[in-house]
Design a protein around this motif. Structure first.
Motif, PDB file in Angstrom:
ATOM      1  N   GLY A  85       0.837  -1.202   0.000  1.00 34.55           N
ATOM      2  CA  GLY A  85       0.000   0.000   0.000  1.00 34.55           C
ATOM      3  C   GLY A  85       0.867   1.246   0.000  1.00 34.55           C
ATOM      4  O   GLY A  85       0.391   2.340   0.282  1.00 34.55           O
ATOM      5  N   ALA A  86       2.166   1.044  -0.333  1.00 35.18           N
ATOM      6  CA  ALA A  86       3.077   2.203  -0.452  1.00 35.18           C
ATOM      7  C   ALA A  86       2.495   3.072  -1.567  1.00 35.18           C
ATOM      8  O   ALA A  86       2.372   2.621  -2.702  1.00 35.18           O
ATOM      9  N   SER A  87       2.109   4.274  -1.194  1.00 36.96           N
ATOM     10  CA  SER A  87       1.369   5.093  -2.157  1.00 36.96           C
ATOM     11  C   SER A  87       2.295   6.036  -2.912  1.00 36.96           C
ATOM     12  O   SER A  87       3.351   6.428  -2.418  1.00 36.96           O
ATOM     13  N   ARG A  88       1.848   6.402  -4.105  1.00 37.13           N
ATOM     14  CA  ARG A  88       2.603   7.399  -4.888  1.00 37.13           C
ATOM     15  C   ARG A  88       2.319   8.799  -4.356  1.00 37.13           C
ATOM     16  O   ARG A  88       3.032   9.740  -4.641  1.00 37.13           O
ATOM     17  N   ALA A 118      -0.911  -1.253   4.623  1.00 32.18           N
ATOM     18  CA  ALA A 118      -1.723  -0.034   4.728  1.00 32.18           C
ATOM     19  C   ALA A 118      -2.564   0.109   3.464  1.00 32.18           C
ATOM     20  O   ALA A 118      -2.481   1.098   2.756  1.00 32.18           O
ATOM     21  N   ARG A 123      -9.430  -1.387   3.793  1.00 34.16           N
ATOM     22  CA  ARG A 123      -9.877  -2.534   4.587  1.00 34.16           C
ATOM     23  C   ARG A 123     -10.237  -3.756   3.730  1.00 34.16           C
ATOM     24  O   ARG A 123      -9.833  -4.876   4.034  1.00 34.16           O
ATOM     25  N   ALA A 178      -9.187  -4.741   1.009  1.00 37.77           N
ATOM     26  CA  ALA A 178      -8.062  -5.390   0.320  1.00 37.77           C
ATOM     27  C   ALA A 178      -7.167  -6.181   1.272  1.00 37.77           C
ATOM     28  O   ALA A 178      -6.317  -6.956   0.825  1.00 37.77           O
ATOM     29  N   VAL A 238      -4.310  -9.387   0.635  1.00 36.03           N
ATOM     30  CA  VAL A 238      -2.883  -9.148   0.880  1.00 36.03           C
ATOM     31  C   VAL A 238      -2.333 -10.215   1.838  1.00 36.03           C
ATOM     32  O   VAL A 238      -1.211 -10.711   1.663  1.00 36.03           O
ATOM     33  N   ILE A 295      -1.844  -1.736   9.596  1.00 40.40           N
ATOM     34  CA  ILE A 295      -2.096  -0.351   9.990  1.00 40.40           C
ATOM     35  C   ILE A 295      -3.577  -0.003   9.755  1.00 40.40           C
ATOM     36  O   ILE A 295      -4.166   0.789  10.499  1.00 40.40           O
ATOM     37  N   THR A 296      -4.157  -0.619   8.744  1.00 38.59           N
ATOM     38  CA  THR A 296      -5.518  -0.305   8.308  1.00 38.59           C
ATOM     39  C   THR A 296      -6.515  -0.288   9.473  1.00 38.59           C
ATOM     40  O   THR A 296      -6.509  -1.193  10.313  1.00 38.59           O
ATOM     41  N   ALA A 297      -7.349   0.748   9.480  1.00 40.17           N
ATOM     42  CA  ALA A 297      -8.385   0.854  10.514  1.00 40.17           C
ATOM     43  C   ALA A 297      -9.725   0.380   9.948  1.00 40.17           C
ATOM     44  O   ALA A 297      -9.792  -0.053   8.789  1.00 40.17           O
ATOM     45  N   ASN A 323      -5.506  -1.599  12.946  1.00 37.77           N
ATOM     46  CA  ASN A 323      -5.741  -0.279  13.534  1.00 37.77           C
ATOM     47  C   ASN A 323      -4.610   0.135  14.455  1.00 37.77           C
ATOM     48  O   ASN A 323      -4.834   0.558  15.588  1.00 37.77           O
ATOM     49  N   CYS A 324      -3.367  -0.036  13.971  1.00 37.78           N
ATOM     50  CA  CYS A 324      -2.244   0.348  14.821  1.00 37.78           C
ATOM     51  C   CYS A 324      -1.318   1.301  14.077  1.00 37.78           C
ATOM     52  O   CYS A 324      -1.519   1.553  12.887  1.00 37.78           O
ATOM     53  N   PHE A 338       4.356   5.333  11.047  1.00 35.13           N
ATOM     54  CA  PHE A 338       4.417   6.651  10.404  1.00 35.13           C
ATOM     55  C   PHE A 338       4.836   7.726  11.393  1.00 35.13           C
ATOM     56  O   PHE A 338       4.536   8.905  11.210  1.00 35.13           O
ATOM     57  N   GLY A 394      -2.785   4.437  19.139  1.00 39.54           N
ATOM     58  CA  GLY A 394      -1.834   4.728  18.079  1.00 39.54           C
ATOM     59  C   GLY A 394      -1.447   6.185  18.045  1.00 39.54           C
ATOM     60  O   GLY A 394      -0.265   6.537  18.079  1.00 39.54           O
TER      61      GLY A 394
HETATM   62  N1  COA Z   1      -1.871  -4.124  -2.704  1.00 40.13           N
HETATM   63  C1  COA Z   1      -0.969  -3.128  -2.757  1.00 40.13           C
HETATM   64  N2  COA Z   1      -1.308  -1.838  -2.862  1.00 40.13           N
HETATM   65  C2  COA Z   1      -2.594  -1.532  -2.882  1.00 40.13           C
HETATM   66  C3  COA Z   1      -3.591  -2.509  -2.813  1.00 40.13           C
HETATM   67  C4  COA Z   1      -3.192  -3.861  -2.728  1.00 40.13           C
HETATM   68  N3  COA Z   1      -4.057  -4.861  -2.654  1.00 40.13           N
HETATM   69  N4  COA Z   1      -4.780  -1.913  -2.868  1.00 40.13           N
HETATM   70  C5  COA Z   1      -4.543  -0.587  -2.973  1.00 40.13           C
HETATM   71  N5  COA Z   1      -3.208  -0.361  -2.963  1.00 40.13           N
HETATM   72  C6  COA Z   1      -2.495   0.914  -3.043  1.00 40.13           C
HETATM   73  C7  COA Z   1      -3.262   1.957  -3.773  1.00 40.13           C
HETATM   74  O1  COA Z   1      -3.034   1.910  -5.166  1.00 40.13           O
HETATM   75  C8  COA Z   1      -2.743   3.238  -3.153  1.00 40.13           C
HETATM   76  O2  COA Z   1      -1.581   3.697  -3.788  1.00 40.13           O
HETATM   77  P1  COA Z   1      -1.662   4.971  -4.806  1.00 40.13           P
HETATM   78  O3  COA Z   1      -2.067   6.122  -3.952  1.00 40.13           O
HETATM   79  O4  COA Z   1      -0.296   5.082  -5.309  1.00 40.13           O
HETATM   80  O5  COA Z   1      -2.691   4.579  -5.822  1.00 40.13           O
HETATM   81  C9  COA Z   1      -2.377   2.826  -1.760  1.00 40.13           C
HETATM   82  O6  COA Z   1      -2.389   1.390  -1.744  1.00 40.13           O
HETATM   83  C10 COA Z   1      -3.372   3.304  -0.726  1.00 40.13           C
HETATM   84  O7  COA Z   1      -4.650   2.993  -1.167  1.00 40.13           O
HETATM   85  P2  COA Z   1      -5.840   4.024  -1.051  1.00 40.13           P
HETATM   86  O8  COA Z   1      -7.022   3.403  -1.668  1.00 40.13           O
HETATM   87  O9  COA Z   1      -5.395   5.340  -1.581  1.00 40.13           O
HETATM   88  O10 COA Z   1      -6.054   4.051   0.499  1.00 40.13           O
HETATM   89  P3  COA Z   1      -5.772   5.215   1.516  1.00 40.13           P
HETATM   90  O11 COA Z   1      -4.335   5.542   1.608  1.00 40.13           O
HETATM   91  O12 COA Z   1      -6.700   6.310   1.338  1.00 40.13           O
HETATM   92  O13 COA Z   1      -6.182   4.434   2.853  1.00 40.13           O
HETATM   93  C11 COA Z   1      -5.438   3.294   4.763  1.00 40.13           C
HETATM   94  C12 COA Z   1      -5.525   3.273   3.257  1.00 40.13           C
HETATM   95  C13 COA Z   1      -4.866   1.988   5.257  1.00 40.13           C
HETATM   96  C14 COA Z   1      -4.526   4.415   5.204  1.00 40.13           C
HETATM   97  C15 COA Z   1      -6.878   3.516   5.327  1.00 40.13           C
HETATM   98  O14 COA Z   1      -7.702   2.501   4.879  1.00 40.13           O
HETATM   99  C16 COA Z   1      -6.890   3.491   6.824  1.00 40.13           C
HETATM  100  O15 COA Z   1      -7.120   2.495   7.427  1.00 40.13           O
HETATM  101  N6  COA Z   1      -6.660   4.661   7.441  1.00 40.13           N
HETATM  102  C17 COA Z   1      -6.603   4.765   8.877  1.00 40.13           C
HETATM  103  C18 COA Z   1      -5.294   4.255   9.354  1.00 40.13           C
HETATM  104  C19 COA Z   1      -5.159   4.427  10.852  1.00 40.13           C
HETATM  105  O16 COA Z   1      -5.566   5.431  11.375  1.00 40.13           O
HETATM  106  N7  COA Z   1      -4.617   3.405  11.532  1.00 40.13           N
HETATM  107  C20 COA Z   1      -4.489   3.453  12.935  1.00 40.13           C
HETATM  108  C21 COA Z   1      -3.380   4.333  13.323  1.00 40.13           C
HETATM  109  S1  COA Z   1      -3.279   4.492  15.013  1.00 40.13           S
END
Ligand code: COA
Length: 727
Positions: free
Chosen positions: A29-32, A86, A89, A91, A95, A110-112, A143-144, A160, A177
């Protein structure tokens, strides 16, 4: 530790190793997009200079932040030790399958959007945990915020957090977190070195308990810090904390003290929030040091990690100003420490070099004119004094520029004091100045924690002293003996639950149960006739009480069925006749099955013992002064069952009214071992009869030593298994 226990501990620790020592990490989920969490994770990992290989995973990119990027974990050509996930949810399960196919052993999710949100999220979390376990993997989260390992051969920031703390002996887990981020920033600001940090999130697989077991065997960790909101398994926590605390201190902050705090914790983690009384009891019984707030957590952590553990409660205070010395001495007293007058020979030595205006008994007030040399000599003299277990050095800078010579002087004094016999004693300082006081005393040879207020080192030493005493006293033993009569108590409980379900037990059943567990009641017996009652009274010894025995009449006193303080045979005869005539005037004479003849207990100290069921912790046992004291003063101590012999000793001595039990102003002392014995029996009772949801032994009267402790009145409430634990 048993062989089996050692095996499980070893297994837990080795299953967690890939989290902390991975050679290769996939960031899924390493984003661009640099603003997204996946991108920040990758960024921090690169910035921190992770010593292994990093594989970003993203199906829509071929390269991110200069690293070759893979569409799926399955496509990574090399083995992957740890995957940080990350992705949205929906996906996550896919993974996890990819990771399993690639042989990944450790996942940080990390996903919440899981159990912390709603029932659907809870179900998804359960499915996720089942999947992870099914593959034999371990998972931190979901959610961590991730984890960090500062080992220079690893340098892993799989979170992060923009802050990567300095290396040090503290390991910490946080259930929140976002707070984790703040904690790391705060720790770095105070110069606290961490070995590892873990944000545990929803704890769907890896629990706080697992981490404590990991840190137990981690040579880089000397002190374990916990920020807790809930307990998944308090029994296991108790077992692990008791064992680990013997080697490495555990310091915990428990959020959710107040009702509002508990509500917030509940909605945050969807976990059962425990009553604060039970948490206190759990920490006391297991040697965990409870910090009141995060600040205090760090105050204690810095002392434990840089100074020897205090081995007594006698504090020496050195100051260059009176006021802070007084505040510090008061705080010592409030923390259960003493500030004894130093012996004559030490005073003589101090008089040799301190100005005439100095106060040399303790606190040693060297007065404002004291120069660096006075600090060195006074500290050295006090630290080597046998009557002092720890030193608090207060320094109020007169001008900021001149502080450095004092810092050096303090350190020289400590070094000299150590060489002259004060090696095992902690030295804490308070530097009342603005700015970075910590840096002032972090000198190369020894770090002396420096706090901003004079009360802080006192509070810290008080808590460390309690831990030290816990650690040095032999671990308690829970009795597992079963007396022959226990079967009869089990029958009473089974019959009552079959016939009535939940409710208060009739008095006769209460007696059977108390008797079965050997809980002492005054000498007594049943008599069918007046003559028998007299004979029995003579055997038991006067004065006695007569109490109507009847299965049909429940409220005996309402029908004159309780006659107290009968001094001789004539009084017993007359009382028996009074009960009979009272009943016949109500046409109820045939309901009389006889009378209970009971020895009157007079004198002694009125106490109470009780049990209340806590939904998370099980049976909580209460002990305190009885009668009005329990209601007005609330002088009650609680501990969680099962109680050890050490628990009961400590419990009895912890009530504020303990002086009464030792004999006070002409009152006879109480039979302490008899009181402790009653508490152990109650503990055994609730262990073997978990249906007991409430029990009151009130009053419980303790007579002078050797004469015992007796229950005069008791109530027992049962809850049928499977019913909610409320009465
Ligand atoms: N495998 C690999 N990468 C994937 C994927 C998969 N199956 N599905 C999506 N991705 C990539 C996406 O292409 C995207 O990259 P891009 O921006 O370059 O296109 C990236 O993963 C993130 O996907 P996106 O749909 O943009 O999600 P997001 O960044 O908006 O949200 C989370 C993802 C995990 C951050 C979000 O779901 C979340 O849970 N946020 C809360 C996190 C949190 O607060 N945790 C607790 C902390 S205490």
């Amino acid at each position: 530790m048993s062989v089996d226990e050692r095996k499980t501990v070893g297994e837990t620790a080795s299953s967690l190793r890939p989290f902390f020592h991975p050679d290769t990490v996939a960031v899924v989920g390493a984003s661009r997009d640099a603003t997204k969490i996946g991108s920040r994770l990758l960024d921090e990992m690169i910035r921190t200079d992770f010593q292994g290989e990093i594989y970003p995973v993203n199906p829509n990119a071929t390269e991110i932040q200069g690293l070759k990027t893979y569409p799926s974990v399955r496509d990574i050509p090399n083995g992957v030790d740890l995957a940080v996930i990350a992705v949205p949810r929906e996906a996550v399960p896919g993974v996890v399958d990819d990771c399993a196919a690639r042989g990944v052993r450790a996942l940080i999710v990390i996903t919440a959007g899981f159990a912390e949100t709603n029932p659907e999220g809870k179900t998804l979390q359960q499915q996720l945990a089942d999947k992870v376990r099914g593959y034999g993997m371990r998972m931190i989260g979901p959610n961590c915020m991730g984890l960090l390992n500062t080992d220079p051969s690893v340098r892993l920031n799989a979170s992060f957090s923009p802050v990567f703390p300095p290396r040090g002996p503290l390991a910490m887990s946080s259930q929140s977190g976002a707070l984790g981020l703040a904690i790391l920033a705060l720790a770095a600001k105070r110069g606290l070195g961490l070995s590892t940090f873990v944000s545990v999130g929803n704890k769907a697989d890896v629990s706080g308990n697992d981490l404590i077991e990991y840190w137990e065997s981690d040579p880089a960790t000397k002190v374990i810090l916990l920020y807790l909101e809930s307990f998944g398994n308090p029994r296991r926590f108790a077992q692990i904390a008791r064992r680990v605390g013997q080697e490495k201190p555990i310091v915990a902050v428990k959020g959710g003290r107040s009702l509002a705090g508990r509500r917030a914790a509940g909605s945050h983690t969807a976990a059962l929030a425990a009553s604060d009384v039970a948490v206190d009891a759990l920490f006391r019984q297991t040697g965990v040091i409870r910090a009141e707030a995060l600040d205090e957590l760090f105050d204690i952590a810095v002392a434990l990690s840089s100074q020897p553990l205090i081995q007594g409660r006698r504090i020496g205070i050195v100051t260059n100003a009176g006021g802070p010395g007084i505040l510090c001495a008061d705080a010592c007293a409030a923390a259960g420490l003493t500030v004894p007058e130093v012996p004559e020979e030490t005073q003589k030595a101090l008089r040799g070099f301190l100005p005439a205006a100095a106060s040399i008994s303790n606190p040693i007030d060297m007065v404002a004119s004291a120069g660096p040399g006075s600090y060195t000599q006074t500290i050295a003299t006090l630290l080597s004094c046998n009557e002092i277990d720890a030193l608090i050095v207060l320094y109020i800078p007169l001008d900021r520029e001149g502080s450095l010579p004092f810092a050096t002087a303090i350190q020289e004094g400590v070094a000299r004091g150590r060489a002259e016999g004060g090696r095992g004693k902690p030295v804490l300082a308070c530097v009342m100045s603005e700015g970075d006081t910590q840096a002032l005393l972090a000198l190369p040879e020894e770090t002396i924690p420096a706090y901003a207020f004079p009360e802080t080192p006192a509070r810290v030493l008080g808590k460390c002293a309690t831990y030290s005493e816990w650690k040095s006293s032999p671990p308690g033993v829970v009795s597992t003996s079963v007396s022959a009569g226990v079967q009869s108590a089990r029958r009473v409980v089974d019959r009552f639950i079959a016939q009535t379900g939940s409710g208060w037990l009739p008095a006769a059943d209460v007696e059977t149960i108390l008797e079965a567990f050997g809980v002492p009641m005054p000498p007594r017996g049943i008599a069918a006739t007046s003559a028998e009652a007299v004979a029995l009274s003579e055997r038991i010894g006067f004065p006695v009480a007569l109490k109507l025995v009847s299965t049909r009449i429940l409220h005996k006193s309402e029908v004159g069925g309780v006659q107290l303080n009968l001094p001789d045979a004539d009084a017993v005869e007359a009382a028996f006749a009074r009960i009979q005539s009272e009943l016949s005037s109500r046409n109820q004479l045939e309901s009389m099955d006889g009378v209970l003849v009971q020895k009157m207990i007079s004198g002694g100290v009125e106490l109470m013992a009780g049990v209340a069921a806590d939904p998370v912790f099980g049976s909580l046992i209460a002990f305190g002064l009885g009668g009005i004291h329990v209601e007005i003063l609330g002088d009650v101590q609680f501990r969680i069952a099962p109680l050890t012999d050490k628990d009961v000793r400590e419990m009895v001595r912890s009530i504020r009214g303990f002086k009464l039990l030792e004999g006070y102003r002409g009152h006879a002392p109480a039979d302490l071992s008899a009181i402790e014995d009653v508490l152990l029996r109650v503990s055994r009772m609730v262990e073997l009869l978990p249906e007991i949801s409430e029990l009151d032994l009130n009053p419980l009267v303790a007579l002078p030593p050797g004469q015992g402790c007796f229950v005069l009145d008791a109530r027992v409430h049962l809850i049928a298994p499977g019913k909610p634990q409320s009465v």
